[in-house]
Design a protein around this motif. Structure first.
Motif, PDB file in Angstrom:
ATOM      1  N   ASN A  24      52.477  59.474  74.563  1.00 29.27           N
ATOM      2  CA  ASN A  24      53.918  59.704  74.660  1.00 29.27           C
ATOM      3  C   ASN A  24      54.468  60.264  73.349  1.00 29.27           C
ATOM      4  O   ASN A  24      55.250  61.221  73.341  1.00 29.27           O
ATOM      5  CB  ASN A  24      54.652  58.400  74.983  1.00 29.27           C
ATOM      6  N   ARG A  66      53.414  63.766  72.742  1.00 26.44           N
ATOM      7  CA  ARG A  66      54.065  64.646  73.707  1.00 26.44           C
ATOM      8  C   ARG A  66      55.519  64.924  73.316  1.00 26.44           C
ATOM      9  O   ARG A  66      56.027  66.024  73.484  1.00 26.44           O
ATOM     10  CB  ARG A  66      54.013  64.021  75.097  1.00 26.44           C
ATOM     11  N   ASP A  88      57.915  58.355  66.801  1.00 27.32           N
ATOM     12  CA  ASP A  88      57.837  59.809  66.688  1.00 27.32           C
ATOM     13  C   ASP A  88      59.222  60.343  66.412  1.00 27.32           C
ATOM     14  O   ASP A  88      60.219  59.658  66.620  1.00 27.32           O
ATOM     15  CB  ASP A  88      57.248  60.427  67.958  1.00 27.32           C
ATOM     16  N   GLY A  94      54.415  58.457  84.916  1.00 27.96           N
ATOM     17  CA  GLY A  94      55.390  57.391  84.678  1.00 27.96           C
ATOM     18  C   GLY A  94      54.761  56.012  84.738  1.00 27.96           C
ATOM     19  O   GLY A  94      55.447  55.025  84.969  1.00 27.96           O
ATOM     20  N   LEU A  95      53.432  55.926  84.550  1.00 27.26           N
ATOM     21  CA  LEU A  95      52.766  54.620  84.596  1.00 27.26           C
ATOM     22  C   LEU A  95      52.378  54.126  83.202  1.00 27.26           C
ATOM     23  O   LEU A  95      52.065  52.949  83.019  1.00 27.26           O
ATOM     24  CB  LEU A  95      51.508  54.697  85.464  1.00 27.26           C
ATOM     25  N   GLY A  96      52.407  55.034  82.201  1.00 25.85           N
ATOM     26  CA  GLY A  96      51.897  54.686  80.863  1.00 25.85           C
ATOM     27  C   GLY A  96      52.588  53.468  80.273  1.00 25.85           C
ATOM     28  O   GLY A  96      51.934  52.480  79.887  1.00 25.85           O
ATOM     29  N   LEU A  97      53.919  53.509  80.208  1.00 26.63           N
ATOM     30  CA  LEU A  97      54.628  52.384  79.575  1.00 26.63           C
ATOM     31  C   LEU A  97      54.570  51.127  80.437  1.00 26.63           C
ATOM     32  O   LEU A  97      54.583  50.008  79.915  1.00 26.63           O
ATOM     33  CB  LEU A  97      56.088  52.773  79.298  1.00 26.63           C
TER      34      LEU A  97
HETATM   35  N1  ATP Z   1      58.172  58.640  72.610  1.00 24.68           N
HETATM   36  C1  ATP Z   1      58.985  58.981  73.587  1.00 24.68           C
HETATM   37  N2  ATP Z   1      60.042  59.788  73.338  1.00 24.68           N
HETATM   38  C2  ATP Z   1      60.888  60.131  74.345  1.00 24.68           C
HETATM   39  N3  ATP Z   1      60.764  59.747  75.621  1.00 24.68           N
HETATM   40  C3  ATP Z   1      59.725  58.983  75.913  1.00 24.68           C
HETATM   41  C4  ATP Z   1      58.797  58.538  74.947  1.00 24.68           C
HETATM   42  N4  ATP Z   1      57.883  57.738  75.549  1.00 24.68           N
HETATM   43  C5  ATP Z   1      58.209  57.697  76.859  1.00 24.68           C
HETATM   44  N5  ATP Z   1      59.315  58.420  77.085  1.00 24.68           N
HETATM   45  C6  ATP Z   1      59.991  58.599  78.370  1.00 24.68           C
HETATM   46  O1  ATP Z   1      59.674  57.483  79.178  1.00 24.68           O
HETATM   47  C7  ATP Z   1      59.101  57.912  80.426  1.00 24.68           C
HETATM   48  C8  ATP Z   1      58.056  56.920  80.869  1.00 24.68           C
HETATM   49  O2  ATP Z   1      56.936  56.985  80.009  1.00 24.68           O
HETATM   50  P1  ATP Z   1      55.540  56.647  80.561  1.00 24.68           P
HETATM   51  O3  ATP Z   1      54.571  56.714  79.474  1.00 24.68           O
HETATM   52  O4  ATP Z   1      55.643  55.392  81.325  1.00 24.68           O
HETATM   53  O5  ATP Z   1      55.297  57.779  81.633  1.00 24.68           O
HETATM   54  P2  ATP Z   1      54.807  59.265  81.408  1.00 24.68           P
HETATM   55  O6  ATP Z   1      54.467  59.471  79.999  1.00 24.68           O
HETATM   56  O7  ATP Z   1      55.842  60.125  82.010  1.00 24.68           O
HETATM   57  O8  ATP Z   1      53.541  59.306  82.345  1.00 24.68           O
HETATM   58  P3  ATP Z   1      52.084  58.730  82.034  1.00 24.68           P
HETATM   59  O9  ATP Z   1      52.186  58.014  80.765  1.00 24.68           O
HETATM   60  O10 ATP Z   1      51.814  57.852  83.208  1.00 24.68           O
HETATM   61  O11 ATP Z   1      51.199  59.867  81.997  1.00 24.68           O
HETATM   62  C9  ATP Z   1      58.540  59.245  80.136  1.00 24.68           C
HETATM   63  O12 ATP Z   1      58.568  60.025  81.314  1.00 24.68           O
HETATM   64  C10 ATP Z   1      59.494  59.820  79.101  1.00 24.68           C
HETATM   65  O13 ATP Z   1      60.586  60.407  79.730  1.00 24.68           O
END
Ligand code: ATP
Ligand code: MG
Length: 468
Positions: free
Chosen positions: A364, A367, A390, A422-425
């Motif tokens: 994240n 990205r 970040d 949207g599963l990472g967090l």
């Molecule tokens: N460091 C960050 N800065 C800004 N927005 C973030 C950050 N981390 C997460 N997000 C937001 O939170 C949402 C959920 O994050 P999450 O990691 O759960 O899902 P994802 O990154 O979209 O998908 P996945 O991690 O499953 O590939 C993301 O879609 C993004 O919009």
């Protein structure tokens, strides 16, 4: 049979039977006490009469030598006797010296001969008197000028027996009536109390797994039944929410799985139809199946978390080492400036799960970062803290709790290229919870955001030394 009889029947039978035993015991005790009270009243009267007669007894009257003395004694005896009592005066030989009118010609009424100044009683029938009830016979021992004599008083128990009979009749009629009243009252009261329980049962029976939206009726008041109904409704609400969550999860998962599968099929059709480039096709297959693999792995991790199997055999994990490995990887592949502040901290947990959670956070961060990614491992008291920051756009305050839910992507990253599923967090949150910790997002000083994971620090601590 007793068990299957139901609460209502059982309560009624138990209450009535218990009361019947108590009433019977009470009635018997009451009658015995009443009888002894009534009879001791007769004894008392007999004693008083005997003592009064004793005062009129003289030696002359006893010897029978003086007719006037006999006359006087007879008069005294006659004066004491009444409708319900008869009196005799016996000399030392037991012969009747004086007697009340009804006892003419009868021998001594009793064989009791108490010593002088003593009184004895007995309850006997006296057929010679021609009456069918019993008599309380009181005998007083006395002497005058060394001549012993006895005064015998027979008191009728007819009145006492009548009272006892009435008491017996009243108890005999009243007790069954009382038992009936208690039985009916228990039956009615228990039935009324159980009515809401039956209503709850009937409603629950109608609530099927398909429609958990039904609720049981909550009776008015604050008693056990209404508390049961409230608790049951809360449970139904939780079940409904869990079921809805599960359905949403399955729907979202299917939706996410469909798109790479559809892409693969379309590519296969195009390639089969037009004989397109094999290189392009294999690249597409590799990328889409990689995407599928990640998605399936994420779904598996969440399913395992739901079953409570995320952390099977916890072991000591050096969190600093996990972060160090990730830092090295990021420095070589991310193309961002990676800053790391790491102190040795040990936690009890699953190294693979922790590494996966960290990878989700750094994915994240990379990205969304503009240029910088910051990692930090610290120990604050008993808590191991992992921070990943970040300098990207950050997460709006209103979305900071939501982003930990499953399949939640914020709008800006919906695009296929930048966004995940949207599963990472959600996995990070489940991992933290499985380790007894928590996770939160806050704003980073200088822009962007910092995700902070707090876990209970565990295991023997190596000497602390900060590394950069
Ligand atoms: N460091 C960050 N800065 C800004 N927005 C973030 C950050 N981390 C997460 N997000 C937001 O939170 C949402 C959920 O994050 P999450 O990691 O759960 O899902 P994802 O990154 O979209 O998908 P996945 O991690 O499953 O590939 C993301 O879609 C993004 O919009
Ligand atoms: Mg992510």
């Amino acid at each position: 049979m007793w068990r299957s009889a139901g609460v209502r029947v059982r309560s009624t039978v138990a209450a009535t039977a218990l009361l019947a035993v108590l009433v019977l015991a009470g009635a018997v005790t009451g009658l015995v006490l009443l009888r002894s009270t009534l009879y001791s009243g007769e004894q008392e009267t007999g004693s008083v009469q005997a003592r009064l007669v004793r005062l009129s007894v003289t030696t002359a009257a006893l010897s029978g030598s003086d007719a006037t003395a006999r006359q006087t004694l007879d008069t005294a005896v006659g004066a004491q006797a009444d409708r319900g009592s008869h009196i005799q005066v016996l000399d030392a030989d037991g012969d009747v010296v004086a007697r009340s009118a009804r006892l003419a010609g009868l021998p001594a009424l009793t064989a009791l001969r108490p010593a002088s100044a003593r009184v004895e009683h007995e309850v006997v029938r006296l057929p010679a008197l021609g009456e069918d009830h019993r008599w309380v016979v009181t005998v007083l021992g006395a002497d005058v000028e060394d001549r012993d004599f006895h005064v015998v008083v027979a008191e009728s128990t007819a009145d006492a027996d009548r009272v006892l009979r009435w008491a017996g009749v009243l108890l005999g009629v009243g007790s069954p009536l009382l038992l009936c009243a208690i039985g009916v009252a228990t039956w009615t009261f228990v039935g009324r109390s159980l009515r809401p329980v039956e209503a709850i049962r009937a409603r629950v029976e109608g609530i099927s797994a398909r429609g958990l939206d039904g609720r049981v009726p909550v009776p008015a008041g604050e008693d056990e039944v209404s508390r049961l109904a409230v608790t049951m409704n809360e449970m139904l609400a939780r079940l409904e929410a869990a079921q809805a969550g599960q359905r949403r999860f399955v729907a979202d998962a299917s939706h996410e799985l469909r798109s790479p599968v559809a892409t693969l099929r379309a590519a296969a059709e195009v390639w089969a139809g037009s004989g397109g480039s094999l290189a392009e096709f294999t690249t597409l297959v590799a990328s889409e199946s990689g995407r599928l693999e990640t998605l399936v792995a994420d779904l598996l991790a969440l399913a395992r978390a739901d079953e409570g199997r995320l952390l099977l055999v916890p072991q000591e994990v050096d969190l600093d080492e996990v972060v160090e490995v990730e830092t090295t990887r990021l420095r070589s592949v991310s193309g961002r400036t990676v800053q790391a502040v790491i102190v040795p901290v040990r936690v009890l947990g699953d190294p693979l799960a922790l590494a996966r959670a960290l990878r989700n956070l750094t994915d994240n961060a990379v990205r969304h970062a503009t240029s910088r990614v910051e990692l930090e491992v610290a120990q604050e008291g008993d808590v191991a803290v992992l921070r990943v920051g970040d300098d990207g756009p950050g997460i709006p305050e209103g979305d900071r709790a939501r982003v930990f839910e499953r399949f939640v992507r914020l709008d800006g990253s919906r695009g296929r290229g930048s966004g995940g599923t949207g599963l990472g967090l959600a996995i990070v949150a489940e991992t933290a919870a499985a380790h007894g910790g928590c996770v939160s997002v806050r704003e980073r000083r200088g822009g962007g955001c910092v995700v902070e994971v707090r876990l209970p620090a565990g295991g023997p601590q190596p000497p602390s030394a900060a590394r950069r």
